[in-house]
Design an enzyme around this catalytic site. Structure first.
Site, PDB file in Angstrom:
ATOM      1  N   PHE A   1       0.859  -1.189   0.000  1.00 57.35           N
ATOM      2  CA  PHE A   1       0.000   0.000   0.000  1.00 57.35           C
ATOM      3  C   PHE A   1       0.892   1.234   0.000  1.00 57.35           C
ATOM      4  O   PHE A   1       1.777   1.363   0.857  1.00 57.35           O
ATOM      5  CB  PHE A   1      -0.902   0.004   1.237  1.00 57.35           C
ATOM      6  CG  PHE A   1      -1.773   1.216   1.316  1.00 57.35           C
ATOM      7  CD1 PHE A   1      -2.921   1.313   0.546  1.00 57.35           C
ATOM      8  CD2 PHE A   1      -1.427   2.278   2.128  1.00 57.35           C
ATOM      9  CE1 PHE A   1      -3.722   2.444   0.589  1.00 57.35           C
ATOM     10  CE2 PHE A   1      -2.213   3.420   2.184  1.00 57.35           C
ATOM     11  CZ  PHE A   1      -3.364   3.499   1.410  1.00 57.35           C
ATOM     12  N   ALA A   2       0.674   2.148  -0.941  1.00 57.74           N
ATOM     13  CA  ALA A   2       1.592   3.275  -1.099  1.00 57.74           C
ATOM     14  C   ALA A   2       0.877   4.615  -1.005  1.00 57.74           C
ATOM     15  O   ALA A   2       0.150   5.017  -1.924  1.00 57.74           O
ATOM     16  CB  ALA A   2       2.314   3.164  -2.441  1.00 57.74           C
ATOM     17  N   LEU A   3       1.137   5.297   0.107  1.00 59.64           N
ATOM     18  CA  LEU A   3       0.585   6.630   0.329  1.00 59.64           C
ATOM     19  C   LEU A   3       1.718   7.655   0.501  1.00 59.64           C
ATOM     20  O   LEU A   3       1.742   8.691  -0.147  1.00 59.64           O
ATOM     21  CB  LEU A   3      -0.292   6.600   1.601  1.00 59.64           C
ATOM     22  CG  LEU A   3      -0.788   7.933   2.130  1.00 59.64           C
ATOM     23  CD1 LEU A   3      -1.804   8.548   1.169  1.00 59.64           C
ATOM     24  CD2 LEU A   3      -1.436   7.762   3.510  1.00 59.64           C
TER      25      LEU A   3
ATOM     26  N   ALA B   1       4.906  14.207   2.044  1.00 61.58           N
ATOM     27  CA  ALA B   1       3.637  13.822   2.676  1.00 61.58           C
ATOM     28  C   ALA B   1       3.829  12.607   3.576  1.00 61.58           C
ATOM     29  O   ALA B   1       3.814  11.468   3.111  1.00 61.58           O
ATOM     30  CB  ALA B   1       2.588  13.524   1.597  1.00 61.58           C
TER      31      ALA B   1
ATOM     32  N   PHE C   1       9.283   5.006   1.370  1.00 65.05           N
ATOM     33  CA  PHE C   1       9.115   4.159   2.571  1.00 65.05           C
ATOM     34  C   PHE C   1       8.012   3.117   2.385  1.00 65.05           C
ATOM     35  O   PHE C   1       7.202   2.907   3.305  1.00 65.05           O
ATOM     36  CB  PHE C   1       8.757   5.003   3.805  1.00 65.05           C
ATOM     37  CG  PHE C   1       9.759   6.026   4.254  1.00 65.05           C
ATOM     38  CD1 PHE C   1      11.080   5.997   3.824  1.00 65.05           C
ATOM     39  CD2 PHE C   1       9.388   7.039   5.146  1.00 65.05           C
ATOM     40  CE1 PHE C   1      12.003   6.944   4.264  1.00 65.05           C
ATOM     41  CE2 PHE C   1      10.289   7.983   5.597  1.00 65.05           C
ATOM     42  CZ  PHE C   1      11.599   7.943   5.151  1.00 65.05           C
TER      43      PHE C   1
ATOM     44  N   ARG D   1      20.104 -16.769  35.024  1.00 61.75           N
ATOM     45  CA  ARG D   1      21.259 -15.922  35.340  1.00 61.75           C
ATOM     46  C   ARG D   1      21.444 -15.832  36.865  1.00 61.75           C
ATOM     47  O   ARG D   1      20.534 -15.362  37.576  1.00 61.75           O
ATOM     48  CB  ARG D   1      21.035 -14.522  34.757  1.00 61.75           C
ATOM     49  CG  ARG D   1      22.051 -13.488  35.168  1.00 61.75           C
ATOM     50  CD  ARG D   1      23.384 -13.702  34.509  1.00 61.75           C
ATOM     51  NE  ARG D   1      24.298 -12.604  34.787  1.00 61.75           N
ATOM     52  CZ  ARG D   1      25.611 -12.685  34.624  1.00 61.75           C
ATOM     53  NH1 ARG D   1      26.160 -13.823  34.174  1.00 61.75           N
ATOM     54  NH2 ARG D   1      26.377 -11.665  34.881  1.00 61.75           N
TER      55      ARG D   1
ATOM     56  N   GLY E   1      24.131  -6.648  30.310  1.00 67.88           N
ATOM     57  CA  GLY E   1      25.039  -6.552  29.156  1.00 67.88           C
ATOM     58  C   GLY E   1      24.692  -7.563  28.078  1.00 67.88           C
ATOM     59  O   GLY E   1      24.778  -7.270  26.879  1.00 67.88           O
TER      60      GLY E   1
ATOM     61  N   GLU F   1       1.887   4.000  10.136  1.00 68.53           N
ATOM     62  CA  GLU F   1       0.409   3.962  10.114  1.00 68.53           C
ATOM     63  C   GLU F   1      -0.192   5.003  11.057  1.00 68.53           C
ATOM     64  O   GLU F   1      -1.139   4.733  11.806  1.00 68.53           O
ATOM     65  CB  GLU F   1      -0.119   2.559  10.412  1.00 68.53           C
ATOM     66  CG  GLU F   1       0.167   1.654   9.237  1.00 68.53           C
ATOM     67  CD  GLU F   1      -0.747   0.459   9.113  1.00 68.53           C
ATOM     68  OE1 GLU F   1      -1.850   0.464   9.666  1.00 68.53           O
ATOM     69  OE2 GLU F   1      -0.334  -0.477   8.425  1.00 68.53           O
ATOM     70  N   GLY F   2       0.390   6.187  11.021  1.00 69.76           N
ATOM     71  CA  GLY F   2      -0.023   7.272  11.911  1.00 69.76           C
ATOM     72  C   GLY F   2       0.877   7.258  13.126  1.00 69.76           C
ATOM     73  O   GLY F   2       0.832   6.297  13.907  1.00 69.76           O
TER      74      GLY F   2
HETATM   75  C1  LIG Z   1       9.826   1.202   8.011  1.00 66.15           C
HETATM   76  C2  LIG Z   1       8.705   2.024   7.449  1.00 66.15           C
HETATM   77  C3  LIG Z   1       7.705   1.425   6.698  1.00 66.15           C
HETATM   78  C4  LIG Z   1       6.676   2.184   6.154  1.00 66.15           C
HETATM   79  N1  LIG Z   1       5.742   1.588   5.346  1.00 66.15           N
HETATM   80  C5  LIG Z   1       4.846   2.367   4.679  1.00 66.15           C
HETATM   81  C6  LIG Z   1       3.967   1.803   3.696  1.00 66.15           C
HETATM   82  O1  LIG Z   1       3.970   0.589   3.467  1.00 66.15           O
HETATM   83  N2  LIG Z   1       3.141   2.644   3.013  1.00 66.15           N
HETATM   84  C7  LIG Z   1       3.106   3.984   3.238  1.00 66.15           C
HETATM   85  O2  LIG Z   1       2.344   4.678   2.583  1.00 66.15           O
HETATM   86  N3  LIG Z   1       3.902   4.549   4.189  1.00 66.15           N
HETATM   87  C8  LIG Z   1       4.780   3.780   4.905  1.00 66.15           C
HETATM   88  N4  LIG Z   1       5.615   4.349   5.838  1.00 66.15           N
HETATM   89  C9  LIG Z   1       5.518   5.768   6.128  1.00 66.15           C
HETATM   90  C10 LIG Z   1       4.991   6.073   7.525  1.00 66.15           C
HETATM   91  O3  LIG Z   1       3.620   5.830   7.622  1.00 66.15           O
HETATM   92  C11 LIG Z   1       5.398   7.517   7.876  1.00 66.15           C
HETATM   93  O4  LIG Z   1       6.808   7.484   8.095  1.00 66.15           O
HETATM   94  C12 LIG Z   1       4.667   8.057   9.081  1.00 66.15           C
HETATM   95  O5  LIG Z   1       3.324   8.296   8.776  1.00 66.15           O
HETATM   96  C13 LIG Z   1       5.274   9.363   9.615  1.00 66.15           C
HETATM   97  O6  LIG Z   1       5.522  10.258   8.582  1.00 66.15           O
HETATM   98  P1  LIG Z   1       6.975  10.921   8.428  1.00 66.15           P
HETATM   99  O7  LIG Z   1       7.980   9.848   8.524  1.00 66.15           O
HETATM  100  O8  LIG Z   1       6.986  11.769   7.230  1.00 66.15           O
HETATM  101  O9  LIG Z   1       7.140  11.815   9.716  1.00 66.15           O
HETATM  102  P2  LIG Z   1       6.679  13.357   9.868  1.00 66.15           P
HETATM  103  O10 LIG Z   1       5.280  13.512   9.430  1.00 66.15           O
HETATM  104  O11 LIG Z   1       7.707  14.239   9.260  1.00 66.15           O
HETATM  105  O12 LIG Z   1       6.704  13.503  11.454  1.00 66.15           O
HETATM  106  C14 LIG Z   1       7.918  13.665  12.183  1.00 66.15           C
HETATM  107  C15 LIG Z   1       7.549  13.793  13.666  1.00 66.15           C
HETATM  108  O13 LIG Z   1       6.668  14.907  13.852  1.00 66.15           O
HETATM  109  C16 LIG Z   1       5.487  14.481  14.522  1.00 66.15           C
HETATM  110  N5  LIG Z   1       4.318  15.186  13.966  1.00 66.15           N
HETATM  111  C17 LIG Z   1       4.012  15.403  12.663  1.00 66.15           C
HETATM  112  N6  LIG Z   1       2.833  16.034  12.556  1.00 66.15           N
HETATM  113  C18 LIG Z   1       2.380  16.212  13.815  1.00 66.15           C
HETATM  114  C19 LIG Z   1       1.196  16.789  14.373  1.00 66.15           C
HETATM  115  N7  LIG Z   1       0.248  17.331  13.614  1.00 66.15           N
HETATM  116  N8  LIG Z   1       1.062  16.785  15.719  1.00 66.15           N
HETATM  117  C20 LIG Z   1       2.010  16.237  16.518  1.00 66.15           C
HETATM  118  N9  LIG Z   1       3.140  15.680  16.045  1.00 66.15           N
HETATM  119  C21 LIG Z   1       3.324  15.671  14.721  1.00 66.15           C
HETATM  120  C22 LIG Z   1       5.379  12.988  14.247  1.00 66.15           C
HETATM  121  O14 LIG Z   1       4.672  12.322  15.264  1.00 66.15           O
HETATM  122  C23 LIG Z   1       6.837  12.560  14.212  1.00 66.15           C
HETATM  123  O15 LIG Z   1       7.246  12.313  15.527  1.00 66.15           O
HETATM  124  C24 LIG Z   1       6.627   3.591   6.403  1.00 66.15           C
HETATM  125  C25 LIG Z   1       7.623   4.188   7.196  1.00 66.15           C
HETATM  126  C26 LIG Z   1       8.656   3.435   7.699  1.00 66.15           C
HETATM  127  C27 LIG Z   1       9.724   4.138   8.507  1.00 66.15           C
END
Ligand SMILES: Cc1cc2nc3c(=O)[nH]c(=O)nc-3n(C[C@H](O)[C@H](O)[C@H](O)COP(=O)(O)OP(=O)(O)OC[C@H]3O[C@@H](n4cnc5c(N)ncnc54)[C@H](O)[C@@H]3O)c2cc1C
Length: 385
Positions: free
Chosen positions: A122-124, A129, A155, A267, A340, A363-364
């Site tokens: 699934f790609a969002l 974004a 990602f 242990r 350790g 996922e949020g």
């Molecule tokens: C290993 C991995 C697998 C993934 N797999 C998928 C996938 O299969 N499909 C897909 O579509 N995506 C995937 N993702 C993406 C993932 O869902 C996002 O990384 C995630 O939603 C956070 O977005 P971001 O990394 O851009 O962080 P950012 O949005 O840049 O956020 C950075 C920090 O700011 C905080 N923050 C941002 N906005 C707010 C707010 N309004 N209020 C409070 N805090 C906030 C966040 O909590 C976070 O701590 C994957 C990511 C990883 C690392």
């Protein structure tokens, strides 16, 4: 705790546990080290009908729901959540299709997903974004007989390995989130390629990769739902899938708890097993309480979804947030009581601690989901006034 599983649910859970112990345990450390995709285990899961669990019977599935899926993810994650997430992402991939697809789309794709022949993704997410999913920039421009996709997703779990991708793109750039639509894109479609494979802190056996679309023509019949529905479908899909991340977190916390109990029993320090020390007992007891509470919340959220409830944003977010915070706390405590040794790669708990972190992010993120829970609370309060 008794969760009153049906005979079929007990069978599914037992089978998932067996695969985890017999097939995943022997390869988990190696795949974590090499970052190789677990194709051998995926084949075992397919041969054991595990991909049928979340597909309806009319499409060659077993007709299970969110709860059965959570049971499988939990059992696989108890041994390796990196491998479990490749399975879980393949359940996330077809959720939009299951909810909003046409009969022809379901007939075409679901039997191959059920058999494990086609892994999905699934790609969002995009570079611009992440938490703000409405900021996507990948476009789909209408041409005769289809849509031309341009842009890059980042990602994406199962990227490069999956055969079928549900991709959220803008069919109308002028309308922002209201202009988003969902498409099914097959791996071998011309103009679709894969970019960088990420090197990660944890869940290293899973593939996390860029998807690149350059003038990629997708037939019109591959659109899921109607134009402009992409964002709302995604929000509903994530409400449905978040208990699965909760189950991943519960499984890995359970694995860490068991490893910590085993270690502290054998242990010897100060002439006695560590588990005889009251401080260590307190830590272990708290770990066990948290794991059970997280499991109860995840199961309750999954059962709410399967009951046919119309809205479950809050339940689903609560389960994901609590379970993932639990996984982080419990795996950290597991490393602590193993001392350790726990910090060394020869023991499984350091991997579990690395694996736990992502459950608080994807996922949020937990911050964004806490915002969502607070929003629901405010709505409810406003309705009472
Ligand atoms: C290993 C991995 C697998 C993934 N797999 C998928 C996938 O299969 N499909 C897909 O579509 N995506 C995937 N993702 C993406 C993932 O869902 C996002 O990384 C995630 O939603 C956070 O977005 P971001 O990394 O851009 O962080 P950012 O949005 O840049 O956020 C950075 C920090 O700011 C905080 N923050 C941002 N906005 C707010 C707010 N309004 N209020 C409070 N805090 C906030 C966040 O909590 C976070 O701590 C994957 C990511 C990883 C690392």
């Amino acid at each position: 705790m008794e969760y009153f599983l049906t005979e079929q649910q007990k069978t599914i859970k037992g089978l998932a546990r067996r695969i985890a112990e017999e097939r995943i345990l022997p390869v988990r450390a190696e795949l974590d080290e090499t970052e190789e995709f677990p194709w051998g285990v995926i084949k075992d899961l397919a041969d054991s009908d595990m991909f049928r669990v979340f597909i309806p019977e009319e499409y060659e599935g077993l007709g299970g729901g969110c709860f059965e899926l959570c049971l499988v993810i939990e059992e696989l994650s108890r041994v390796c959540s990196g491998i479990a997430v490749s399975y879980a992402a393949s359940a996330l991939g077809p959720l939009t299709l299951l909810e909003y697809g046409t009969e022809a789309q379901k007939q075409k794709y679901l039997p191959d997903i059920a058999s494990g022949k086609k892994l999905t993704a699934f790609a969002l997410t995009e570079a611009t974004a992440g938490s703000d999913a409405s900021a996507i920039r990948t476009t789909a421009e209408r041409v005769g007989g289809g849509y031309v996709l341009n842009g890059t997703k980042q990602f994406i779990t199962n990227g490069g390995e999956a055969e079928l991708y549900t991709v959220i793109v803008l069919t109308d750039k002028t309308r922002g989130a209201r202009g988003a639509s969902a498409f099914l894109v097959e791996k071998d479609t011309p103009g679709f390629s894969f970019g960088k494979k990420e090197r990660k802190m944890g869940i290293r056996a899973s593939s996390t990769r860029e998807l690149i679309f350059r003038n990629c023509l997708v037939p019109e019949e591959n659109m899921i739902g109607k134009p402009g529905m992409g964002f709302i479908m995604t929000m509903k899909l994530l409400d449905r899938s978040r208990p699965g991340i909760g189950a991943q977190a519960v499984g890995l916390a359970q694995g860490a708890l068991e490893a910590a109990v085993d270690y502290t029993r054998q242990r010897i320090q100060f002439g006695q097993p560590l588990i005889s020390l009251p401080v260590v007992q307190d830590i272990l007891a708290d770990m066990a309480i948290r794991v059970e509470a997280a499991r109860a919340l995840v199961y309750a959220a999954a059962r709410t979804i399967d009951s046919g409830a119309k809205s479950f944003t809050e339940e689903s977010a609560m389960a994901k947030v609590f379970a993932s915070d639990t996984a982080m706390k419990v795996t950290t405590d597991a490393v602590q009581v193993c001392g350790g040794a726990g910090y060394m790669r020869d023991y499984p708990v350091e991997k579990m601690m690395r694996d736990a972190k992502i459950t608080q992010i994807y996922e949020g993120s937990n911050q964004v989901l806490r915002n969502a829970i607070a929003f629901e609370l405010r709505k409810r309060k406003a309705r009472r006034e």
